[in-house]
Write a protein that holds these residues in place. Sequence first.
Motif, mmCIF file in Angstrom:
data_model
loop_
_atom_site.group_PDB
_atom_site.id
_atom_site.type_symbol
_atom_site.label_atom_id
_atom_site.label_comp_id
_atom_site.label_asym_id
_atom_site.label_seq_id
_atom_site.Cartn_x
_atom_site.Cartn_y
_atom_site.Cartn_z
ATOM 1 N N LYS A 63 -21.882 11.298 -22.011
ATOM 2 C CA LYS A 63 -20.498 10.821 -22.682
ATOM 3 C C LYS A 63 -20.459 11.628 -23.801
ATOM 4 O O LYS A 63 -19.336 12.002 -24.388
ATOM 5 N N ARG A 64 -21.404 11.709 -24.623
ATOM 6 C CA ARG A 64 -21.502 12.445 -25.988
ATOM 7 C C ARG A 64 -21.198 13.883 -25.672
ATOM 8 O O ARG A 64 -20.267 14.489 -26.479
ATOM 9 N N VAL A 69 -18.743 4.587 -28.632
ATOM 10 C CA VAL A 69 -19.674 5.372 -27.850
ATOM 11 C C VAL A 69 -20.782 4.887 -28.708
ATOM 12 O O VAL A 69 -21.041 5.531 -29.946
ATOM 13 N N LEU A 78 -24.920 7.416 -22.059
ATOM 14 C CA LEU A 78 -24.632 7.887 -23.556
ATOM 15 C C LEU A 78 -24.722 9.304 -23.758
ATOM 16 O O LEU A 78 -23.617 10.063 -24.173
ATOM 17 N N THR A 130 -23.062 2.293 -24.189
ATOM 18 C CA THR A 130 -22.177 3.221 -23.425
ATOM 19 C C THR A 130 -23.137 3.691 -22.444
ATOM 20 O O THR A 130 -24.011 4.361 -22.604
#
Length: 86
Positions: free
Chosen positions: A25-26, A15, A22, A19
């Motif tokens: 996704k975090r 990651v 991002l 990505t």
Amino acid sequence: GISGQVFRYGCVFVVDKNTPNLEKKRLEYPIMLAEKLQSAIAAPIVSNNKTIGVLLIGSRIIQQYPESLVSKVKEFADEMAEIITC
């Protein structure tokens, strides 16, 4: 979280700046939120074809990890497996 995915799929997860989505996704990875990580590499520690742990390298700064670093993290995870199972 990220460790669960590494356990489930047995592969390295990255990651970082590259990505897509991002920030979204975090949010999927509680460890990244708890530790305020912006980027991470997670590699399986594998012994006898079974994942026995996860090596997580993280940064509180958004990083773009080069493939050479990702490969080194995987190599280190492999070395850790040898040490753990001796």
